[in-house]
Design a protein around this motif. Structure first.
Motif, PDB file in Angstrom:
ATOM      1  N   GLU A 106       0.829  -1.208   0.000  1.00  0.00           N
ATOM      2  CA  GLU A 106       0.000   0.000   0.000  1.00  0.00           C
ATOM      3  C   GLU A 106       0.862   1.257   0.000  1.00  0.00           C
ATOM      4  O   GLU A 106       0.535   2.258  -0.655  1.00  0.00           O
ATOM      5  CB  GLU A 106      -0.936   0.003   1.213  1.00  0.00           C
ATOM      6  CG  GLU A 106      -1.973   1.118   1.182  1.00  0.00           C
ATOM      7  CD  GLU A 106      -2.798   1.138  -0.101  1.00  0.00           C
ATOM      8  OE1 GLU A 106      -3.020   2.249  -0.635  1.00  0.00           O
ATOM      9  OE2 GLU A 106      -3.190   0.054  -0.581  1.00  0.00           O
ATOM     10  N   GLN A 107       1.968   1.227   0.713  1.00  0.00           N
ATOM     11  CA  GLN A 107       2.879   2.372   0.714  1.00  0.00           C
ATOM     12  C   GLN A 107       3.534   2.558  -0.650  1.00  0.00           C
ATOM     13  O   GLN A 107       3.744   3.690  -1.099  1.00  0.00           O
ATOM     14  CB  GLN A 107       3.938   2.187   1.805  1.00  0.00           C
ATOM     15  CG  GLN A 107       3.411   2.354   3.213  1.00  0.00           C
ATOM     16  CD  GLN A 107       4.426   1.949   4.274  1.00  0.00           C
ATOM     17  OE1 GLN A 107       5.218   1.011   4.086  1.00  0.00           O
ATOM     18  NE2 GLN A 107       4.409   2.638   5.405  1.00  0.00           N
ATOM     19  N   ILE A 108       3.853   1.450  -1.310  1.00  0.00           N
ATOM     20  CA  ILE A 108       4.404   1.540  -2.665  1.00  0.00           C
ATOM     21  C   ILE A 108       3.375   2.180  -3.595  1.00  0.00           C
ATOM     22  O   ILE A 108       3.704   3.069  -4.394  1.00  0.00           O
ATOM     23  CB  ILE A 108       4.812   0.146  -3.178  1.00  0.00           C
ATOM     24  CG1 ILE A 108       5.995  -0.392  -2.376  1.00  0.00           C
ATOM     25  CG2 ILE A 108       5.149   0.196  -4.673  1.00  0.00           C
ATOM     26  CD1 ILE A 108       6.340  -1.845  -2.666  1.00  0.00           C
ATOM     27  N   ARG A 109       2.149   1.741  -3.482  1.00  0.00           N
ATOM     28  CA  ARG A 109       1.082   2.326  -4.309  1.00  0.00           C
ATOM     29  C   ARG A 109       0.988   3.837  -4.088  1.00  0.00           C
ATOM     30  O   ARG A 109       0.887   4.612  -5.047  1.00  0.00           O
ATOM     31  CB  ARG A 109      -0.260   1.671  -3.986  1.00  0.00           C
ATOM     32  CG  ARG A 109      -1.432   2.340  -4.709  1.00  0.00           C
ATOM     33  CD  ARG A 109      -2.761   1.888  -4.149  1.00  0.00           C
ATOM     34  NE  ARG A 109      -3.109   0.553  -4.591  1.00  0.00           N
ATOM     35  CZ  ARG A 109      -3.781   0.289  -5.713  1.00  0.00           C
ATOM     36  NH1 ARG A 109      -4.178   1.272  -6.498  1.00  0.00           N
ATOM     37  NH2 ARG A 109      -4.059  -0.949  -6.038  1.00  0.00           N
ATOM     38  N   THR A 110       1.043   4.260  -2.836  1.00  0.00           N
ATOM     39  CA  THR A 110       0.958   5.685  -2.526  1.00  0.00           C
ATOM     40  C   THR A 110       2.118   6.455  -3.152  1.00  0.00           C
ATOM     41  O   THR A 110       1.920   7.533  -3.735  1.00  0.00           O
ATOM     42  CB  THR A 110       0.948   5.894  -0.997  1.00  0.00           C
ATOM     43  OG1 THR A 110      -0.214   5.266  -0.459  1.00  0.00           O
ATOM     44  CG2 THR A 110       0.921   7.377  -0.643  1.00  0.00           C
ATOM     45  N   GLU A 111       3.328   5.917  -3.031  1.00  0.00           N
ATOM     46  CA  GLU A 111       4.507   6.556  -3.625  1.00  0.00           C
ATOM     47  C   GLU A 111       4.317   6.765  -5.139  1.00  0.00           C
ATOM     48  O   GLU A 111       4.635   7.829  -5.667  1.00  0.00           O
ATOM     49  CB  GLU A 111       5.752   5.691  -3.377  1.00  0.00           C
ATOM     50  CG  GLU A 111       6.344   5.816  -2.003  1.00  0.00           C
ATOM     51  CD  GLU A 111       7.195   7.066  -1.845  1.00  0.00           C
ATOM     52  OE1 GLU A 111       7.772   7.549  -2.840  1.00  0.00           O
ATOM     53  OE2 GLU A 111       7.279   7.572  -0.714  1.00  0.00           O
ATOM     54  N   CYS A 152       4.431  -3.427  -8.276  1.00  0.00           N
ATOM     55  CA  CYS A 152       4.457  -2.475  -9.390  1.00  0.00           C
ATOM     56  C   CYS A 152       3.756  -3.052 -10.619  1.00  0.00           C
ATOM     57  O   CYS A 152       2.998  -2.343 -11.309  1.00  0.00           O
ATOM     58  CB  CYS A 152       5.896  -2.097  -9.728  1.00  0.00           C
ATOM     59  SG  CYS A 152       6.743  -1.128  -8.460  1.00  0.00           S
ATOM     60  N   LYS A 153       3.994  -4.324 -10.882  1.00  0.00           N
ATOM     61  CA  LYS A 153       3.342  -4.966 -12.033  1.00  0.00           C
ATOM     62  C   LYS A 153       1.835  -4.986 -11.857  1.00  0.00           C
ATOM     63  O   LYS A 153       1.080  -4.699 -12.805  1.00  0.00           O
ATOM     64  CB  LYS A 153       3.878  -6.393 -12.196  1.00  0.00           C
ATOM     65  CG  LYS A 153       3.322  -7.121 -13.410  1.00  0.00           C
ATOM     66  CD  LYS A 153       3.892  -8.525 -13.502  1.00  0.00           C
ATOM     67  CE  LYS A 153       3.315  -9.275 -14.699  1.00  0.00           C
ATOM     68  NZ  LYS A 153       3.808 -10.672 -14.762  1.00  0.00           N
ATOM     69  N   GLN A 154       1.362  -5.295 -10.643  1.00  0.00           N
ATOM     70  CA  GLN A 154      -0.080  -5.311 -10.376  1.00  0.00           C
ATOM     71  C   GLN A 154      -0.701  -3.927 -10.554  1.00  0.00           C
ATOM     72  O   GLN A 154      -1.888  -3.813 -10.878  1.00  0.00           O
ATOM     73  CB  GLN A 154      -0.328  -5.840  -8.964  1.00  0.00           C
ATOM     74  CG  GLN A 154      -0.068  -7.334  -8.808  1.00  0.00           C
ATOM     75  CD  GLN A 154       0.002  -7.776  -7.361  1.00  0.00           C
ATOM     76  OE1 GLN A 154      -0.214  -6.994  -6.442  1.00  0.00           O
ATOM     77  NE2 GLN A 154       0.307  -9.055  -7.140  1.00  0.00           N
ATOM     78  N   LEU A 155       0.103  -2.890 -10.353  1.00  0.00           N
ATOM     79  CA  LEU A 155      -0.381  -1.518 -10.531  1.00  0.00           C
ATOM     80  C   LEU A 155      -0.313  -1.061 -11.992  1.00  0.00           C
ATOM     81  O   LEU A 155      -0.635   0.082 -12.296  1.00  0.00           O
ATOM     82  CB  LEU A 155       0.436  -0.559  -9.650  1.00  0.00           C
ATOM     83  CG  LEU A 155       0.251  -0.737  -8.137  1.00  0.00           C
ATOM     84  CD1 LEU A 155       1.252   0.107  -7.377  1.00  0.00           C
ATOM     85  CD2 LEU A 155      -1.177  -0.387  -7.722  1.00  0.00           C
ATOM     86  N   GLY A 156       0.105  -1.966 -12.873  1.00  0.00           N
ATOM     87  CA  GLY A 156       0.109  -1.666 -14.300  1.00  0.00           C
ATOM     88  C   GLY A 156       1.425  -1.155 -14.854  1.00  0.00           C
ATOM     89  O   GLY A 156       1.484  -0.688 -15.995  1.00  0.00           O
ATOM     90  N   SER A 158      11.233  -9.216  -4.891  1.00  0.00           N
ATOM     91  CA  SER A 158      10.152  -9.832  -5.655  1.00  0.00           C
ATOM     92  C   SER A 158       8.830  -9.131  -5.361  1.00  0.00           C
ATOM     93  O   SER A 158       8.034  -8.865  -6.268  1.00  0.00           O
ATOM     94  CB  SER A 158      10.065 -11.318  -5.307  1.00  0.00           C
ATOM     95  OG  SER A 158       9.009 -11.942  -6.008  1.00  0.00           O
ATOM     96  N   ARG A 159       8.591  -8.799  -4.094  1.00  0.00           N
ATOM     97  CA  ARG A 159       7.341  -8.132  -3.706  1.00  0.00           C
ATOM     98  C   ARG A 159       7.219  -6.764  -4.364  1.00  0.00           C
ATOM     99  O   ARG A 159       6.132  -6.376  -4.821  1.00  0.00           O
ATOM    100  CB  ARG A 159       7.281  -7.995  -2.187  1.00  0.00           C
ATOM    101  CG  ARG A 159       5.970  -7.411  -1.674  1.00  0.00           C
ATOM    102  CD  ARG A 159       5.938  -7.361  -0.164  1.00  0.00           C
ATOM    103  NE  ARG A 159       6.917  -6.413   0.361  1.00  0.00           N
ATOM    104  CZ  ARG A 159       7.267  -6.335   1.633  1.00  0.00           C
ATOM    105  NH1 ARG A 159       6.764  -7.169   2.519  1.00  0.00           N
ATOM    106  NH2 ARG A 159       8.146  -5.438   2.036  1.00  0.00           N
ATOM    107  N   VAL A 160       8.323  -6.012  -4.419  1.00  0.00           N
ATOM    108  CA  VAL A 160       8.293  -4.690  -5.057  1.00  0.00           C
ATOM    109  C   VAL A 160       7.918  -4.824  -6.529  1.00  0.00           C
ATOM    110  O   VAL A 160       7.035  -4.117  -7.033  1.00  0.00           O
ATOM    111  CB  VAL A 160       9.652  -3.978  -4.908  1.00  0.00           C
ATOM    112  CG1 VAL A 160       9.723  -2.746  -5.811  1.00  0.00           C
ATOM    113  CG2 VAL A 160       9.895  -3.569  -3.463  1.00  0.00           C
TER     114      VAL A 160
END
Length: 238
Positions: A117-122, A157-161, A151-153
């Motif tokens: 979720e924090q990655i998404r926000t960034e 990112c891939k899931q976010l397109g 791997s999680r990062v």
């Protein structure tokens, strides 16, 4: 067995004499491959993909854009929140002149220390702020800050397109107090050219700005063409 949160620092065996670089010994090739990340383009074609990291502005991005415009070369610029806030006119110019604006995160953190979720926000903050300036709503490419990933990062990112973009040609060019002249930058880049190269340069480098025109001209003399990341169809892993 490595966990999905295990951090890696992107590294590779550099190209010499036109040979292809390699990430085979780094322990993360399968992670990049599984997530469709870019490291190297089609090694059967003399194509080059020029990418710049824009963490902040140091007075040279306009010159870089001038050269790209004069030479009719596309590039991708990976921007941070700081750059977006500080340089709206340069951001607008990148978009208007047909370059890709990529996501380099809002605050340039180690993304392996963040939750999904924090990655998404960034990433959302950069995309939304950039869209307000350029009108371009979608971002398709991301580059993890400092080349630190897990791997999680990559999966997040891939899931976010996004397509994660690394590189196959680079040198230590970001230290603004250790610039060594345009000739040095030219030699560092030209010595690593290879088919399908994804070239990483930092726009804060005076040397890069001054060497870019010669790099483009002489790469073309060697038979290379410069293409946009969205034209990269074949992703190589070796």
């Amino acid at each position: 067995m490595a966990s999905s949160a295990q951090p890696y620092h992107f590294g590779f065996k550099k190209s010499k004499n036109g040979e292809l670089p390699s990430i085979a010994q780094e322990g993360f090739m399968n992670i990049l491959q599984k997530n469709g990340s870019i490291f190297l383009g089609d090694a059967g074609q003399k194509e080059l993909y020029l990418t710049f990291d824009n963490g902040y502005e140091n007075g040279y991005t306009a010159k870089v854009l001038d050269v790209l415009k004069a030479k009719k070369v596309p590039a991708a610029f990976f921007v941070t929140g700081h750059f977006v806030r500080d340089q709206p006119e340069l951001l607008r110019r990148m978009n208007d002149e047909g370059h890709i604006i990529g996501n380099h995160s809002w605050s340039h953190p180690d993304m392996t220390s963040l939750t999904p979720e924090q990655i998404r926000t960034e990433l959302d903050k950069v995309r939304e702020a950039s869209a307000r300036i350029t009108g371009q709503q979608k971002m398709s490419f991301v580059r993890p800050p400092r080349g630190i990933f897990s791997s999680r990062v990559l999966e997040t990112c891939k899931q976010l397109g996004y397509t994660n973009v690394f590189w196959s040609a680079a040198y230590r060019d970001w230290e603004t107090d250790r610039q060594q002249g345009a000739g040095y930058a030219y030699q560092q880049v030209m010595s690593q050219l290879h088919p399908g190269a994804v070239i990483l340069l930092h726009s804060v480098s005076k040397d890069n700005a001054e060497a870019l025109s010669s790099i483009i001209d002489d790469a073309r003399k060697q038979g290379y063409t410069f293409k946009s990341l969205d034209e990269l169809k074949v992703k190589m892993y070796r």
